[in-house]
Design a protein around this motif. Structure first.
Motif, short mmCIF file in Angstrom:
data_model
loop_
_atom_site.label_atom_id
_atom_site.label_comp_id
_atom_site.label_asym_id
_atom_site.label_seq_id
_atom_site.Cartn_x
_atom_site.Cartn_y
_atom_site.Cartn_z
N THR A 115 52.37 89.63 77.82
CA THR A 115 53.55 90.21 77.20
C THR A 115 53.17 90.83 75.85
OG1 THR A 115 54.13 88.07 76.19
CG2 THR A 115 55.15 88.63 78.30
N ASP A 116 53.79 91.94 75.55
CA ASP A 116 53.62 92.62 74.27
C ASP A 116 55.01 92.78 73.66
OD1 ASP A 116 52.83 94.05 72.10
OD2 ASP A 116 52.13 95.80 73.20
N GLY A 117 55.32 91.91 72.70
CA GLY A 117 56.69 91.87 72.20
C GLY A 117 57.60 91.39 73.32
N PRO A 118 58.68 92.11 73.60
CA PRO A 118 59.59 91.70 74.68
C PRO A 118 59.15 92.21 76.06
CG PRO A 118 60.51 93.60 73.56
CD PRO A 118 59.23 93.26 72.83
N ASP A 119 58.08 92.99 76.12
CA ASP A 119 57.71 93.69 77.35
C ASP A 119 56.65 92.94 78.15
OD1 ASP A 119 59.43 95.81 76.66
OD2 ASP A 119 57.84 96.74 75.44
N LEU A 120 56.86 92.87 79.47
CA LEU A 120 55.83 92.37 80.38
C LEU A 120 54.87 93.53 80.66
CD1 LEU A 120 58.13 90.48 82.90
CD2 LEU A 120 56.45 89.41 81.40
N VAL A 121 53.59 93.36 80.31
CA VAL A 121 52.65 94.48 80.40
C VAL A 121 51.48 94.23 81.35
CG1 VAL A 121 53.24 95.35 78.12
CG2 VAL A 121 51.39 93.69 78.36
N GLY A 122 51.39 93.04 81.93
CA GLY A 122 50.28 92.82 82.83
C GLY A 122 50.36 91.50 83.56
N PHE A 123 49.69 91.47 84.75
CA PHE A 123 49.63 90.27 85.57
C PHE A 123 48.20 90.14 86.10
CE2 PHE A 123 53.95 91.72 85.57
CZ PHE A 123 54.70 90.55 85.44
N PHE A 124 47.60 88.99 85.81
CA PHE A 124 46.21 88.76 86.18
C PHE A 124 46.14 87.52 87.08
CE2 PHE A 124 42.03 86.73 84.80
CZ PHE A 124 41.27 87.45 85.70
N PRO A 125 46.06 87.71 88.40
CA PRO A 125 45.96 86.56 89.31
C PRO A 125 44.52 86.07 89.43
CG PRO A 125 46.12 88.59 90.57
CD PRO A 125 46.17 88.99 89.11
N HIS B 34 48.34 96.24 85.30
CA HIS B 34 48.79 96.33 83.91
C HIS B 34 49.43 97.68 83.61
CE1 HIS B 34 45.41 99.02 82.85
NE2 HIS B 34 44.72 98.29 83.72
N ALA B 35 50.13 97.70 82.51
CA ALA B 35 50.71 98.96 82.03
C ALA B 35 49.61 99.85 81.49
CB ALA B 35 51.74 98.67 80.94
N LYS B 36 49.85 101.15 81.52
CA LYS B 36 48.84 102.09 81.04
C LYS B 36 48.69 101.99 79.53
CE LYS B 36 49.48 105.45 84.77
NZ LYS B 36 49.84 106.84 85.14
N ASP B 37 47.47 102.27 79.08
CA ASP B 37 47.15 102.41 77.66
C ASP B 37 47.23 101.11 76.87
OD1 ASP B 37 46.83 105.17 78.05
OD2 ASP B 37 48.97 105.52 77.75
N ILE B 38 47.23 99.95 77.54
CA ILE B 38 47.18 98.72 76.77
C ILE B 38 45.71 98.38 76.49
CG2 ILE B 38 49.33 97.85 77.75
CD1 ILE B 38 47.65 95.89 79.42
N GLU B 39 45.46 97.73 75.38
CA GLU B 39 44.11 97.34 75.01
C GLU B 39 43.94 95.85 75.27
OE1 GLU B 39 43.22 98.47 71.03
OE2 GLU B 39 43.56 100.61 71.38
N ILE B 40 42.91 95.52 76.04
CA ILE B 40 42.66 94.13 76.42
C ILE B 40 41.20 93.80 76.18
CG2 ILE B 40 42.62 92.50 78.34
CD1 ILE B 40 44.92 94.06 79.58
N ASP B 41 40.96 92.69 75.48
CA ASP B 41 39.62 92.16 75.32
C ASP B 41 39.37 91.22 76.49
OD1 ASP B 41 37.36 90.68 74.73
OD2 ASP B 41 37.82 90.50 72.61
#
Length: 360
Positions: A55-65, A89-96
């Motif tokens: 989640t990013d703020g109130p938004d669900l931005v990704g699911f990793f099973p 995941h949503a486009k343009d999110i940055e994930i380490d």
């Protein structure tokens, strides 16, 4: 960005709907193994399945099973069975990726069919082709390409289908059937194939049989189990069980009755399946990573998937490296060499013959 790790059964309808909308928003995720339904059904049968909800703020931005194993070793859901893996995941999110692995409580996450282009993709990895039957230009266009690239195969398959009809009886193809009887026939053929070729029988594990049965019973607009069979004079000859989204059919378990081997029933079936799939709105049949002669003959394109691991400094990652990485490298060396691959295949088949003889 926050990461919450839950069991699939803890996901509510808002989360499942968001997962599905993220999947359908990006063509890279258009594979049923990345659908929420697949993880939910596997989660009904396995306690080690988890989903990291981003989640990013109130938004669900990704699911990793993923699956969580002892010592913090992570694997894809239904590891060893799936032909598409990764984070939806949503486009343009940055994930380490290393931070995500840590937030999931893992020391390492290994993969062998990771969708290329993922933020989880480490710098060091291997890429492998995954052949496809591309039907986006329609069935007639595919046939034209097949005639050009594999004309001999196409003509001989049609000839053998006519011969099968003359020798045995009328050839019929049933598509998108839900009867468990044909499924049991198909799984029996597949078990015989595993034993004959010296491979481990996946269907000796009850949870995999239960998984396939539950997937067959699932049928929605966005996800379904797909079973189809070819018959000659009412007798099952060849078939396939796979999964679909709205537009992609993932090849999974094809098999045939070896009594009809001289008619090339697998090729007869695949052409029939592709034609019916095209007419039902399927645009791509993903035949999955792997060096198989029939895939080379039928493909008119390919995707790529990645193999490797994301690891952090942890004793579990070290143990995983010692147990898995040398084996994976050796396997990759064999698969990359036609001579070594042929030798290994012959060895496995010889082992299969010995094993069959001893058990009879």
């Amino acid at each position: 960005m926050r990461v919450s790790v839950v069991h699939p059964k803890e996901l509510g309808e808002p989360e499942v709907s968001r997962w599905r909308s993220l999947q359908e928003a990006d063509p890279a995720f258009d594979n049923p193994f990345l659908s929420p339904e697949f993880t939910l059904i596997v989660g009904e049968l396995r306690d080690d399945v988890r989903v990291a909800v981003l989640t990013d703020g109130p938004d669900l931005v990704g699911f990793f099973p993923f699956e969580r194993h002892p010592m913090g070793i992570g694997k894809p859901v239904a590891a060893g069975l799936t032909d598409a893996q990764g984070l939806v995941h949503a486009k343009d999110i940055e994930i380490d990726p290393h931070k995500l692995v840590r937030d999931c409580g893992l020391a390492v996450w290994e993969f062998d069919h990771l969708v290329v282009g993922q933020p989880l993709l480490p710098a060091r990895h291997e890429r492998h082709p995954s052949p496809i039957i591309d039907l986006r230009e329609g069935w007639d266009s595919y046939v034209a390409t097949l005639k050009e690239n594999s004309g001999k195969t196409y003509r001989s398959t049609l000839y053998k289908q006519r011969k099968l009809s003359r020798d045995v009886g009328e050839v019929r193809h049933d598509f998108a059937i839900k009867d468990a009887g044909p499924l049991r026939t198909l799984l029996g053929w597949k078990t015989d194939q595993y034993r004959r070729t010296g491979r481990s029988d996946r269907f000796a594990r009850p949870w995999i049989v239960a998984l396939v049965e539950r997937l067959l019973a699932t049928d929605t607009e966005s996800f379904a189990g797909m079973l189809d069979m070819v018959y000659a004079d009412g007798r099952p000859v060849a078939g396939h069980f796979g999964l679909r989204t709205r537009t992609t059919l993932a090849g999974w378990f094809p098999a045939y009755d070896t009594a009809f081997a001289k008619y090339s029933p697998g090729l007869i079936h695949h052409l029939a399946m592709a034609e019916r799939a095209a007419s039902s709105g399927i645009q791509v049949i993903d035949m999955g990573r792997g060096e198989k002669e029939y895939k080379e003959k039928l493909k008119n394109g390919e995707y790529h998937v990645a193999e490797g691991r994301v690891a952090r400094a942890h004793v579990g990652a070290g143990v995983h490296w010692m147990l898995r990485v040398p084996v994976r490298k050796a396997r990759s060396t064999v698969l990359a060499s036609p001579m070594l691959r042929t030798t290994a295949d012959r060895t496995l088949k010889a082992y299969g013959r010995i094993r069959t003889a001893l058990s009879s």
